[in-house]
Design a protein around this motif. Structure first.
Motif, PDB file in Angstrom:
ATOM      1  N   VAL B 100       0.848  -1.196   0.000  1.00 22.86           N
ATOM      2  CA  VAL B 100       0.000   0.000   0.000  1.00 22.86           C
ATOM      3  C   VAL B 100       0.881   1.243   0.000  1.00 22.86           C
ATOM      4  N   ILE B 251      -7.956  -2.063   4.026  1.00 21.33           N
ATOM      5  CA  ILE B 251      -6.870  -2.172   3.052  1.00 21.33           C
ATOM      6  C   ILE B 251      -7.426  -2.129   1.631  1.00 21.33           C
ATOM      7  N   ILE B 255      -6.223   0.362  -1.321  1.00 18.28           N
ATOM      8  CA  ILE B 255      -5.815  -0.070  -2.667  1.00 18.28           C
ATOM      9  C   ILE B 255      -6.674   0.635  -3.715  1.00 18.28           C
ATOM     10  N   THR B 280      -8.620   7.378   1.839  1.00 13.95           N
ATOM     11  CA  THR B 280      -8.896   5.994   2.236  1.00 13.95           C
ATOM     12  C   THR B 280     -10.034   5.946   3.241  1.00 13.95           C
TER      13      THR B 280
END
Lengths: 187, 328
Positions: B100, B251, B255, B280
């Motif tokens: 990441v 996560i 991504i 995010t």
């Protein structure tokens, strides 16, 4: 030094995994040990700088093939959690012969050429080189393989057709609707 | 951080990995608090209030409670697999963190195959889920595991294909390069108009399906399967499944941000890890919004959506983006 340690660890995991695949008695354990040795193979690819191959190995073999095997195990047994044991009483001789033949091949190959345990040095990014080679020099085999896979997929669909127009073989296979208990909730 | 810490890749991996894992675990724990508050707000409730100011110590209290609970292993369970599954779920979820990208060079390992690495680990996730379902020796758990496998192998395909769109547009598998190709607001979700935005929506859908979130949470549909694969787990073992679900979603949001939303870039407002983190968390909040607004799909609808719509659509998108690269 680091590469050597990495190789030793990966090789140990790979060999233990492979050994357990053939010696574990529970079918499910066998499949999971296989998953471990496939992941270790991917790690070996990484150690040899074949990154793309490693990713493809995990995506296709561990993510695809092992998953399908797990699926097959689930669909073919009746009672949940009952151990599916592998009968190894039969075929011992044949297996021993096969193993001996394979060992012979490996020994011959090792004796004839010096085994290379070092990673080849690439001047270019191996992923890029792989892509370029597939779409230039190897375009014909690449396309032929795609065609083969397509044919296999069409074949699978024909076998699995439900409307009775498919091949007779389809009637022999159990019809399972994914996500619905198919054996009357017996468990 | 592309330059290995202290010049030693082993030490770099260990230190950077440990720090990041601790931070992300903390964020995931507070994500649970945040979701409870968020859903309470949506449903005109107040959510946790008792432990600490506005319930802020709730995740710690929950963690302590789970630690104190007794670990039970069903007599008929496959003991080694049963105990291994929760650990593997967390390990696979956390491993994705390595690729990441948080900022220019702020990435533990900018692998040549970064995107594929993340997707390969996502596909591995279903092995421990299946293991838990099988090893529990419980029909609800097994059905949950079976649904999870069926769902994952189907949704993996459109996920890979939609992730191919940014790969084709930026002509690199490296997440660092993909973000750099989106510099100055050339985010793939905005430009080229069309394929990028649709690919982003499809990617989010498949990511939700992989993480078993509503509307794709049929593997743990509590009203029909009790709780799916986690039904026999107690205490911290259950806690690890719970945490892994949040980690996975977190996560996946990171991504998606790197692939489609320009990562750490914010055009005229500069760039930096704070933008990456903010985006995010926004994507993450969007997932909650969906979760508390939608109903769950039935499993046949789920499969139909994937094979009839998502797979052809994402194939078309890959084709479109390839044409864009060649001709535009």
């Amino acid at each position: 030094m680091g590469a050597w340690i990495a190789f030793l660890v990966i090789a140990t995991v790979l060999l233990v995994g492979a050994l357990m695949v053939v010696s574990a008695r529970d079918l499910v354990h066998t499949v999971l040990w296989l998953a471990l040795s496939l992941i270790a193979t991917a790690a070996a690819y990484v150690a040899l700088h074949a990154d793309f191959l490693a990713a493809a190995q995990i995506l296709l073999y561990t993510g695809g093939v092992v998953t399908l095997m797990l699926f097959a195990v689930m669909l073919t047994r009746r009672q949940s959690g009952a151990q599916v044991l592998i009968d190894r009483a039969n075929g011992g001789l044949r297996a021993a012969l096969l193993a001996a033949a394979l060992l012979g091949l490996l020994v011959t190959a090792t004796v004839r050429g010096t085994p290379k345990l070092v990673a080849p040095t690439f001047n270019v990014d191996s992923t890029q080189a792989l892509g370029v080679t597939f779409l230039t020099r190897l375009i014909l085999p690449f396309e032929l393989l795609s065609l083969l896979l397509l044919a296999a997929m069409v074949g699978a669909i024909v076998l699995a057709r439900r409307d009775g127009k498919g091949v007779k073989l389809a009637r022999l296979a159990p019809r399972v609707v994914i996500g619905q208990p198919h054996d009357g909730g017996e468990g | 951080m592309t330059f290995p810490l202290f010049g030693n890749p082993w030490l770099h991996g260990l230190v950077a990995g440990l720090v990041l894992v601790l931070i992300v675990m903390g964020v995931a724990a507070y994500a649970i608090w945040y979701e409870r508050k968020f859903s309470a707000l949506m449903q005109n409730r107040v959510g946790p209030t008792e432990v600490g100011p506005i319930g802020l110590l709730q995740p710690i209290a929950d963690g302590l409670k789970m630690l104190q609970k007794e670990h039970l292993v069903p007599t008929a369970a496959d003991r080694p697999l049963f105990l291994l599954a929760p650990f593997l779920v967390v390990v696979f979820a956390l491993s994705t963190l390595a690729v990441v990208p948080f900022g220019d060079g702020l990435i533990i390992a900018d692998l040549n195959i970064g995107v594929l690495f993340a997707l390969a680990l996502a596909s591995l996730m279903l092995i421990p889920v299946w293991m838990a379902g099988w090893a529990s020796n419980n029909k609800y758990a097994l059905l949950g595991g079976m649904r999870a496998v069926a769902q994952s192998i189907s949704y993996e395909i459109p996920m890979l294909l939609t992730a191919t769109v940014p790969i084709v547009l930026s002509q690199s598998f490296k997440l660092g390069d993909i973000v750099n190709a989106q510099a100055n607001l050339h985010w793939f979700v905005l430009w080229p108009v069309g394929p990028g935005a649709i690919a982003f929506v499809l990617f989010m859908m498949t990511a939700l399906a992989e993480a078993n979130r509503i509307p794709f949470d049929i593997p743990e549909a509590e009203s029909e399967l009790v709780a799916g694969v986690t039904v026999e787990y107690t205490g911290m073992h259950f806690g690890m499944f719970y945490l892994a679900e949040y980690l996975h979603t977190l996560i996946a949001s990171a991504i998606a941000t790197a692939l489609f939303l320009g990562g750490w870039d914010m055009g005229p407002l500069g760039s930096g890890p704070h933008w990456m983190i903010l985006k995010t968390l926004l994507v993450f909040a969007g997932i909650y919004w969906v979760r508390w607004s939608w109903l769950r799909l039935r499993s046949d609808q789920l499969m139909e959506l994937c094979w009839r719509w998502l797979v052809p659509l994402s194939l078309g998108l890959v084709l479109l983006s390839a044409m864009w690269v060649v001709w535009a």
